[in-house]
Enzyme design. Structure first.
Site, mmCIF file in Angstrom:
data_model
loop_
_atom_site.group_PDB
_atom_site.id
_atom_site.type_symbol
_atom_site.label_atom_id
_atom_site.label_comp_id
_atom_site.label_asym_id
_atom_site.label_seq_id
_atom_site.Cartn_x
_atom_site.Cartn_y
_atom_site.Cartn_z
ATOM 1 C CB VAL A 9 -0.917 0.021 1.254
ATOM 2 C CG1 VAL A 9 -1.740 1.287 1.311
ATOM 3 C CG2 VAL A 9 -1.820 -1.206 1.279
ATOM 4 C CB CYS A 10 2.195 3.591 -1.958
ATOM 5 S SG CYS A 10 1.534 3.544 -3.617
ATOM 6 N N GLY A 11 0.523 5.780 -1.110
ATOM 7 C CA GLY A 11 -0.416 6.893 -1.166
ATOM 8 C C GLY A 11 -1.445 6.769 -2.275
ATOM 9 C CB ILE A 41 -3.665 5.030 1.794
ATOM 10 C CG1 ILE A 41 -3.811 4.801 3.288
ATOM 11 C CG2 ILE A 41 -4.119 6.421 1.403
ATOM 12 C CD1 ILE A 41 -3.056 3.608 3.798
#
Length: 105
Positions: A9-11, A41
């Site tokens: 998961v990232c921005g 996210i």
């Protein structure tokens, strides 16, 4: 052993794509029983509610959420950790896959 799912998961979900691709290449070439997916996210909660996630790895830009998510997902037995910023920046699929595997033990 049933297939294990590892979610990165990232921005926005975009910067994990190259890393996920490298990890999936390793999984395929070594015939490992993992599914590796990525998410932003914002979309993470939908995945967690609708998929059987075993390990959730956070990109450096959202790693500050690690403690809260660990507590939140403990009842679902999802292990949450942060990806090392150097491994993430270099898209070191081998190291990140090893990290996820160590969390599955």
């Amino acid at each position: 052993m049933s297939k294990k799912t590892i979610m990165l998961v990232c921005g926005t979900g975009m910067s994990t794509t190259m890393l996920v691709n490298k990890m999936n290449n390793i999984v395929k070439s070594e015939e490992l029983d993992y599914e590796i997916i990525s998410s932003s996210i914002q979309e993470m909660e939908d995945y967690v509610n609708n998929e059987n996630i075993d390990v959730l790895l956070l990109g450096p830009q959202v790693s500050y959420l690690s403690e809260g998510l660990s507590k939140r997902y403990a009842p679902k037995k999802i292990v949450v950790d942060s990806i090392d910023k150097n491994d993430y920046g270099l898209a070191n699929g081998r190291k990140v896959l090893s990290q996820a595997e160590s969390l599955l033990d």
